[in-house]
Design a protein around this motif. Structure first.
Motif, PDB file in Angstrom:
ATOM      1  N   TRP A  97     -55.310  58.496   1.396  1.00  0.00           N
ATOM      2  CA  TRP A  97     -56.332  58.413   2.435  1.00  0.00           C
ATOM      3  C   TRP A  97     -55.724  58.538   3.833  1.00  0.00           C
ATOM      4  O   TRP A  97     -56.332  59.125   4.724  1.00  0.00           O
ATOM      5  N   LYS A  98     -54.533  57.965   4.041  1.00  0.00           N
ATOM      6  CA  LYS A  98     -53.868  58.106   5.332  1.00  0.00           C
ATOM      7  C   LYS A  98     -53.531  59.576   5.602  1.00  0.00           C
ATOM      8  O   LYS A  98     -53.700  60.074   6.722  1.00  0.00           O
ATOM      9  N   ALA A 157     -56.700  61.332   6.535  1.00  0.00           N
ATOM     10  CA  ALA A 157     -57.092  61.015   7.905  1.00  0.00           C
ATOM     11  C   ALA A 157     -56.234  61.783   8.907  1.00  0.00           C
ATOM     12  O   ALA A 157     -56.737  62.299   9.915  1.00  0.00           O
ATOM     13  N   SER A 180     -57.273  65.407   9.190  1.00  0.00           N
ATOM     14  CA  SER A 180     -58.490  65.632   9.969  1.00  0.00           C
ATOM     15  C   SER A 180     -58.194  65.752  11.461  1.00  0.00           C
ATOM     16  O   SER A 180     -59.001  66.306  12.218  1.00  0.00           O
TER      17      SER A 180
END
Length: 344
Positions: A316-317, A320, A323
């Motif tokens: 997830w990091k 992120a 993005s």
């Protein structure tokens, strides 16, 4: 079936508070659509806003629920485990229709087959040589059972299931329509510009209390057995390759694909559309999140996500950070232009 609220509370080990305990309950429904004469459940706080306008006659809630928050007229059924109490209520109010057990004259049963008591074998089912079917089983229409198959007691085999030779099925197993158990694994050797088929002479062994979803395929072992441990639940449209070892109480969700010779240890969860490469071990209580691709062993108790799958927080990091890439590229371009001007 119709029960009073008092009867339902007693049956489901709940303590009724408020409401008309003599009122009749004829069915169950979710908290958003339930009407008078129905019972519902509040098991998640995110559904609490729906309670104030709920029209149900009764609602299962946690024993810690503050009953003063309940709308007037609804009987609150306090339970240590409201979800399980509600499921028991559903079973009681919506009993499974009993079938007239018989062995259809249109079924084809080979010689030297051992049949237990109280069986149902539907029309056009076929059972091969040297099979054993335990007591209280239901073999529905169009099922094909090969030779030397052993099926335990209280099993339900839904229509058009195919169970190949030498399969062993435990007690209280449910196999849903269209599932294929013990077909050949997908194994070939490439020689002289052609694919040479690897013989599969193993079998599939399914332990007690396993449920296999519709149109799921479980391949036999090449030499040994493909095994499914007790209490494991396999969803619809799952492909389970040859020589896999699935532990106890494993959950495998729909459209997952597990290559050959994998080990899925006790209590692991494979969410929807998981893909597992061959010879991978998924540790106890590990969770493979939806649409993840796993190519390496997963440690017990970890949660992984992505393709290739990584530990959930790490993945997830990285997502992120990805993005932010357009903004970083824009800033990099601006800095590059400034450096160019300075150099000039």
């Amino acid at each position: 079936m119709t029960l009073t609220i008092q009867e339902l509370a007693h049956l489901c080990d709940a303590a009724p508070q408020g409401g008309d305990l003599s009122a009749s309950i004829h069915s169950a429904a979710d908290i958003m659509t339930a009407q008078a004469g129905q019972v519902t459940v509040l098991s998640d706080s995110k559904y609490k806003p729906y309670l104030k306008d709920c029209k149900a006659s009764a609602c299962f809630v946690s024993s810690e629920f503050h009953t003063e928050e309940a709308p007037a007229g609804i009987a609150m059924l306090l339970s240590k485990d409201p979800e399980i109490s509600f499921l028991n209520a559903v079973d009681a109010l919506h009993p499974v229709a009993k079938i007239d057990r018989q062995i259809s004259p249109h079924a084809v049963i080979a010689d030297r087959v051992t049949l237990g008591d109280n069986l149902h074998i539907g029309p056009f089912a076929t059972i091969g040589q040297h099979c054993s079917i335990g007591a209280d089983c239901e073999i529905h229409a169009g099922v094909h059972i090969g030779n030397n198959v052993k099926i335990g007691k209280h099993c339900k085999i839904h229509p058009n299931v195919v169970i190949y030779d030498n399969t062993v099925v435990g007690d209280h197993v449910i196999i849903h329509a269209g599932a294929i158990v013990a077909a050949d694994g997908f194994g070939y050797k490439y020689r002289n510009n052609q694919h040479i088929k690897v013989p599969h002479v193993g079998n599939v062994v399914i332990a007690d209390h396993v449920e296999i979803g519709a149109n799921t395929c479980i391949d036999r072992g090449a030499l040994g057995s493909t095994t499914i441990g007790s209490g494991s639940k396999i969803d619809n449209l799952v492909q389970l390759g040859h020589n896999n070892k699935v532990g106890r109480n494993v959950i495998i969700c729909g459209q997952s694909g597990i290559s050959g010779s994998c080990t899925i240890e006790d209590g692991a969860i494979l969410a929807g559309s998981s893909g597992i490469a061959d010879h991978v071990k998924i540790g106890q209580q590990a969770v493979v999140m939806a649409r993840s691709g796993v190519s390496q062993d997963i440690k017990p108790g970890t949660q992984v996500w992505g393709s290739p799958a990584k530990e959930r927080k790490v993945a997830w990091k990285e997502l992120a950070a990805l993005s932010k890439l357009p903004d970083l590229l824009k800033k990099f371009k601006e800095l590059q232009e400034r450096v160019t001007k300075l150099e000039q």
